[in-house]
Design an enzyme around this catalytic site. Structure first.
Site, PDB file in Angstrom:
ATOM      1  N   HIS A 147       0.837  -1.207   0.000  1.00 12.10           N
ATOM      2  CA  HIS A 147       0.000   0.000   0.000  1.00 12.10           C
ATOM      3  C   HIS A 147       0.867   1.249   0.000  1.00 12.10           C
ATOM      4  O   HIS A 147       0.646   2.165   0.776  1.00 12.10           O
ATOM      5  CB  HIS A 147      -0.921   0.003   1.230  1.00 12.10           C
ATOM      6  CG  HIS A 147      -1.793  -1.207   1.322  1.00 12.10           C
ATOM      7  ND1 HIS A 147      -2.411  -1.606   2.474  1.00 12.10           N
ATOM      8  CD2 HIS A 147      -2.166  -2.099   0.369  1.00 12.10           C
ATOM      9  CE1 HIS A 147      -3.112  -2.706   2.250  1.00 12.10           C
ATOM     10  NE2 HIS A 147      -2.982  -3.022   0.981  1.00 12.10           N
TER      11      HIS A 147
HETATM   12  C1  LIG Z   1       0.097  -8.085  -4.343  1.00 18.84           C
HETATM   13  C2  LIG Z   1      -0.815  -6.963  -3.969  1.00 18.84           C
HETATM   14  C3  LIG Z   1      -1.960  -7.231  -3.243  1.00 18.84           C
HETATM   15  C4  LIG Z   1      -2.823  -6.196  -2.890  1.00 18.84           C
HETATM   16  N1  LIG Z   1      -3.982  -6.503  -2.256  1.00 18.84           N
HETATM   17  C5  LIG Z   1      -4.893  -5.521  -2.030  1.00 18.84           C
HETATM   18  C6  LIG Z   1      -6.168  -5.821  -1.494  1.00 18.84           C
HETATM   19  O1  LIG Z   1      -6.494  -6.976  -1.230  1.00 18.84           O
HETATM   20  N2  LIG Z   1      -7.045  -4.803  -1.285  1.00 18.84           N
HETATM   21  C7  LIG Z   1      -6.725  -3.515  -1.573  1.00 18.84           C
HETATM   22  O2  LIG Z   1      -7.538  -2.631  -1.343  1.00 18.84           O
HETATM   23  N3  LIG Z   1      -5.514  -3.205  -2.074  1.00 18.84           N
HETATM   24  C8  LIG Z   1      -4.609  -4.178  -2.337  1.00 18.84           C
HETATM   25  N4  LIG Z   1      -3.415  -3.869  -2.912  1.00 18.84           N
HETATM   26  C9  LIG Z   1      -3.139  -2.454  -3.225  1.00 18.84           C
HETATM   27  C10 LIG Z   1      -4.027  -1.878  -4.326  1.00 18.84           C
HETATM   28  O3  LIG Z   1      -4.372  -2.850  -5.274  1.00 18.84           O
HETATM   29  C11 LIG Z   1      -3.309  -0.704  -4.988  1.00 18.84           C
HETATM   30  O4  LIG Z   1      -2.948   0.230  -4.017  1.00 18.84           O
HETATM   31  C12 LIG Z   1      -4.174   0.008  -6.014  1.00 18.84           C
HETATM   32  O5  LIG Z   1      -4.611  -0.895  -6.998  1.00 18.84           O
HETATM   33  C13 LIG Z   1      -3.383   1.153  -6.618  1.00 18.84           C
HETATM   34  O6  LIG Z   1      -4.124   1.798  -7.606  1.00 18.84           O
HETATM   35  P1  LIG Z   1      -3.464   2.946  -8.473  1.00 18.84           P
HETATM   36  O7  LIG Z   1      -4.507   3.421  -9.405  1.00 18.84           O
HETATM   37  O8  LIG Z   1      -2.825   3.925  -7.569  1.00 18.84           O
HETATM   38  O9  LIG Z   1      -2.257   2.266  -9.258  1.00 18.84           O
HETATM   39  P2  LIG Z   1      -2.186   0.901 -10.115  1.00 18.84           P
HETATM   40  O10 LIG Z   1      -3.443   0.139 -10.006  1.00 18.84           O
HETATM   41  O11 LIG Z   1      -0.926   0.245  -9.735  1.00 18.84           O
HETATM   42  O12 LIG Z   1      -2.121   1.409 -11.619  1.00 18.84           O
HETATM   43  C14 LIG Z   1      -1.016   1.972 -12.238  1.00 18.84           C
HETATM   44  C15 LIG Z   1      -0.993   1.506 -13.672  1.00 18.84           C
HETATM   45  O13 LIG Z   1      -0.105   2.333 -14.417  1.00 18.84           O
HETATM   46  C16 LIG Z   1       0.628   1.531 -15.313  1.00 18.84           C
HETATM   47  N5  LIG Z   1       1.845   2.250 -15.671  1.00 18.84           N
HETATM   48  C17 LIG Z   1       2.913   2.498 -14.866  1.00 18.84           C
HETATM   49  N6  LIG Z   1       3.809   3.228 -15.526  1.00 18.84           N
HETATM   50  C18 LIG Z   1       3.314   3.445 -16.765  1.00 18.84           C
HETATM   51  C19 LIG Z   1       3.789   4.155 -17.902  1.00 18.84           C
HETATM   52  N7  LIG Z   1       4.951   4.790 -17.876  1.00 18.84           N
HETATM   53  N8  LIG Z   1       3.023   4.172 -19.026  1.00 18.84           N
HETATM   54  C20 LIG Z   1       1.817   3.527 -19.050  1.00 18.84           C
HETATM   55  N9  LIG Z   1       1.326   2.847 -17.996  1.00 18.84           N
HETATM   56  C21 LIG Z   1       2.062   2.826 -16.868  1.00 18.84           C
HETATM   57  C22 LIG Z   1       0.864   0.256 -14.535  1.00 18.84           C
HETATM   58  O14 LIG Z   1       1.223  -0.817 -15.372  1.00 18.84           O
HETATM   59  C23 LIG Z   1      -0.475   0.087 -13.828  1.00 18.84           C
HETATM   60  O15 LIG Z   1      -1.367  -0.672 -14.622  1.00 18.84           O
HETATM   61  C24 LIG Z   1      -2.520  -4.870  -3.263  1.00 18.84           C
HETATM   62  C25 LIG Z   1      -1.370  -4.600  -3.979  1.00 18.84           C
HETATM   63  C26 LIG Z   1      -0.526  -5.635  -4.358  1.00 18.84           C
HETATM   64  C27 LIG Z   1       0.698  -5.318  -5.153  1.00 18.84           C
END
Ligand SMILES: Cc1cc2nc3c(=O)[nH]c(=O)nc-3n(C[C@H](O)[C@H](O)[C@H](O)COP(=O)(O)OP(=O)(O)OC[C@H]3O[C@@H](n4cnc5c(N)ncnc54)[C@H](O)[C@@H]3O)c2cc1C
Ligand SMILES: *[C@@H]1O[C@H](CO)[C@@H](O)[C@H](O)[C@H]1NC(C)=O
Ligand SMILES: *[C@@H]1O[C@H](CO)[C@@H](O)[C@H](O)[C@H]1NC(C)=O
Length: 663
Positions: free
Chosen positions: A597
């Site tokens: 997180h």
């Molecule tokens: C193993 C694991 C288990 C987890 N379990 C839970 C859970 O059970 N419940 C919960 O609430 N949270 C959980 N989390 C945390 C939660 O899923 C994340 O905090 C959340 O999904 C983050 O969302 P976001 O939109 O910030 O980023 P992300 O969902 O990480 O999205 C970022 C996206 O940007 C893309 N990207 C990055 N750089 C570039 C670029 N230069 N060009 C184009 N695309 C790019 C990436 O590939 C990714 O798809 C977990 C995380 C992990 C790793």
């Protein structure tokens, strides 16, 4: 029809002989810190890593995911593709908005902006679309070994992650259309009202609990045995929130024991009271619901939403004089493209890639950018703060009854596969065995607010040894990168047996870390520092939590099953007596596991806040037409896993952007 296809594929895989069909080239990924240049893509190791069932799944369906060229993809029909609208071969050269990253926040945002057909949006994503195996909740840890994740590693740091390979904690992040929600554990948590009210009290107008709850209600399609009727729940949103169908008897033992110690059984996402509750998940009919499934899949036909997977943004284009963001550079099939924006660039690349991309584009700490010869456009504390949630997975209890916990070798059977296909039940539908959550406030908490817990207990119908035993996948320990010898010395004697455990997760660490660029190559991984447990109060909280779990397991419900703490021996902790405070500190420093997180690397704060990167409307300070919309903007720790918060951030950002442009 779909069920039939699933059935055909899965049964044909299971009945195949795993020893035939040599395919992927294998490469060891331990200690790998960067993915190399755009032309050098790593392949990852499948064999020796999975249970026979998972291995067969992966061998026949998974291996094409590792092909060098994304154009050679025999199994694309199994994926959820996002082609450009009919007749369009290339994306436009200009859009109203370009969103970088189709993760939890980016998907939610894109769905709302493109509701207005006059608005064009280009959504760029490095990863690939989902596939049928990412739908299987039980396979969540398995995907950490694939290129559906970014293989980031924390830098080696003193006194933590001692039991991990090369003493480095693994920080996977999702790399898929759907982002981290494609590989996460699907636990659904919102955070306590006070967490959000504190964010607002720092000057972040519009972020109080009363502001945020609106978005949780909007996104939810809750179906929770009656809880959904409460006013704080939503029933018309896109994201299913449900209980898990198949649970072990230990699920109720945890809740019963909690009540004995004064923790009521509640909807833990309700604003009122702290307590213990059954786990709520973003799973429906036993299938994972990623942000892409909820927010993009149904809008595939929108002519104004263009989604490019396998595409990496490498730079935000900003005019250094006017400081207006006017476009994005991206790489697709090894070619560099540019896309211009009429309105805004929105960075939703998550807590590691978003700050990295800002810095690569000239926004970040001046001296740091200078040291990498990156021309500075605006000096901001990008990446200077990073909070994370760590937990301790080593608190394992043995039981005197058999058949009452999830054990991979028992549960992942062909019969259960078929049942999962038909009914969405069995251990295949379980989010890694998690069955409940309990919020507690330990005696060492210094938070004056009674409604803010310092520990979340993640209740498991099994433990870190449940995926062990002959032929089992060992995917959880491997996902954490625990060294085999450390694991075997600590847990080898009970591997694959009936156990119970709870992972205490530190909700509000005092320790915080940071992120830096390694170099100016957009395909390098940045340097990641968690600084875990550098504040002794964090250690004290873990020890207090462990003592509370010991009280919990001493109650009659647990003792009916003869629950007995397993005295794990860890090489780094040999000098400490088992069960002393020193022993537990050492154990936590050995098995320091992150729940992934990471937040605050593009911290939100009003003008004048020295730590802020974006303002309360998520606009990058000092730059025009550029916002960050993802979990990296969270300025403080919240008592929640971060998927639901990230989706809520995406929805709120859509409203802010619509207001700005009057659309
Ligand atoms: C193993 C694991 C288990 C987890 N379990 C839970 C859970 O059970 N419940 C919960 O609430 N949270 C959980 N989390 C945390 C939660 O899923 C994340 O905090 C959340 O999904 C983050 O969302 P976001 O939109 O910030 O980023 P992300 O969902 O990480 O999205 C970022 C996206 O940007 C893309 N990207 C990055 N750089 C570039 C670029 N230069 N060009 C184009 N695309 C790019 C990436 O590939 C990714 O798809 C977990 C995380 C992990 C790793
Ligand atoms: C789209 O643009 C047209 C023409 O400018 C306008 O009439 C219409 O109201 C717009 N629709 C929306 C939803 O903004
Ligand atoms: C487990 O231990 C408890 C407490 O000692 C006992 O009451 C119970 O009968 C035991 N169960 C089995 C299956 O041995």
């Amino acid at each position: 029809m779909k069920t039939l296809i699933y059935f055909f594929i899965i049964s044909s895989i299971l009945f195949n002989d795993p020893s035939t069909g040599e395919e992927a080239t294998f490469e060891d990924d331990s200690g790998v810190n960067d993915m190399g240049s755009s032309t050098r893509r790593k392949r990852f190791f499948w064999g020796d890593y999975q249970s026979p069932a998972v291995e067969n799944f992966m061998k026949y369906i998974g291996s094409p995911y590792n092909t060098q060229s994304p154009s050679v993809d025999f199994f694309s029909f199994l994926r959820d593709p996002y082609p450009l609208p009919k007749g369009l071969k290339e994306p436009y050269s200009e859009y109203d908005f370009v969103i970088i990253g189709a993760g939890s926040a980016g998907c939610a945002l894109a769905s709302r902006l493109t509701k207005n057909r006059n608005i064009t949006v280009l959504l760029l994503e490095t990863g690939k679309p989902e596939m049928i195996l990412t739908d299987v909740p039980a396979f969540a840890p398995t995907f950490q070994a694939t290129d559906y994740v970014w293989h980031y590693y924390m830098e080696p740091q003193r006194g933590v992650c001692l039991g991990m390979n090369n003493k480095r904690c693994f920080w996977p992040r999702g790399r898929a259309v759907g982002g981290t929600s494609v590989i996460n554990y699907m636990l659904y948590t919102r955070g306590r009202p006070k967490d959000w009210d504190r964010i607002a009290a720092d000057g972040n107008y519009g972020w109080s609990y009363n502001d945020i709850i609106k978005y949780y209600v909007e996104l939810e399609n809750a179906n929770l045995g009656g809880y959904e009727k409460q006013p704080h729940r939503g029933r018309n949103g896109e994201m299913p929130v449900e209980f898990v169908k198949t649970k072990t008897p230990l699920s109720n033992v945890f809740l019963e024991a909690g009540r004995i110690l004064g923790h009521p059984t509640v909807d833990y996402n309700a604003p009122e009271e702290l307590g213990f509750g059954q786990i709520q998940v973003t799973i429906s009919n036993g299938r994972r619901y990623s942000a892409a499934k909820a927010f993009l899949h149904r809008h595939k036909n929108r002519p104004n939403l263009h989604i490019l997977s396998d595409t990496t943004a490498t730079k935000i284009l900003i005019d250094p004089q006017t400081k207006i963001a006017y476009g994005v550079e991206y790489v697709r099939n090894n070619l560099l493209y540019t896309s211009l924006v009429r309105k805004e660039v929105i960075v939703s690349a998550g807590p590691i890639a978003s700050p990295q991309l800002l810095m690569l584009s000239g926004i970040g700490p001046q001296e740091h950018l200078n040291s990498h010869k990156i021309p500075v456009i605006h000096n901001l504390p990008v990446g200077r703060r990073l909070y994370d949630h760590i937990c301790f997975p080593g608190l394992v209890y043995t039981l005197n009854a058999t058949g009452i916990s999830f054990i991979e070798n028992r549960e992942l059977s062909l019969r259960n596969t078929i049942s999962w296909l038909q009914h969405g039940d069995t251990a295949y539908a379980s989010p890694g065995g998690v069955e409940g959550i309990g919020y507690i406030k330990t005696p060492v908490s210094d938070d004056p607010e009674p409604s803010v817990p310092d520990i979340e207990l993640i209740n498991i119908g099994g433990s870190i040894v449940s995926d062990g035993g002959p032929g089992a996948s060992k995917s959880v320990r491997k996902g954490m990168r625990i060294t085999e010898s450390i694991f075997d010395e600590a847990f080898g004697s009970i591997d694959g047996t009936d156990t119970w455990s709870t992972f205490p997760m530190l909700l509000h660490p005092k320790s915080f870390g940071y992120i830096e660029l390694k170099d100016s190559n957009p395909f390098s991984h940045p340097r990641l520092y968690g600084n875990y447990l550098t504040d002794p109060r964090d250690v004290a909280t873990f020890v207090a939590a462990i003592r509370h779990v010991q009280a919990l397991t001493a109650t009659a419900p647990f003792q009916r099953y003869g629950a007995k703490i397993h005295p794990a021996k860890y090489k780094p902790c040999r000098k400490h007596t088992f069960d002393s405070d020193e022993y537990w500190e050492c154990a936590v420093r050995t098995l320091t596991a992150t729940l992934h997180h990471q937040i605050a690397t593009c911290r939100m704060g009003p003008a004048g806040d020295k730590l802020a990167v974006v303002d309360p409307e998520l606009r990058v300070h000092g730059i025009k037409q550029l916002r960050v919309v993802d979990s990296s903007i969270l300025p403080r720790t919240i008592s929640a896993h971060t998927n639901a918060p990230a989706m809520a951030i995406g929805l709120k950002a859509a409203d802010l952007i619509k207001q700005t442009w009057n659309i």
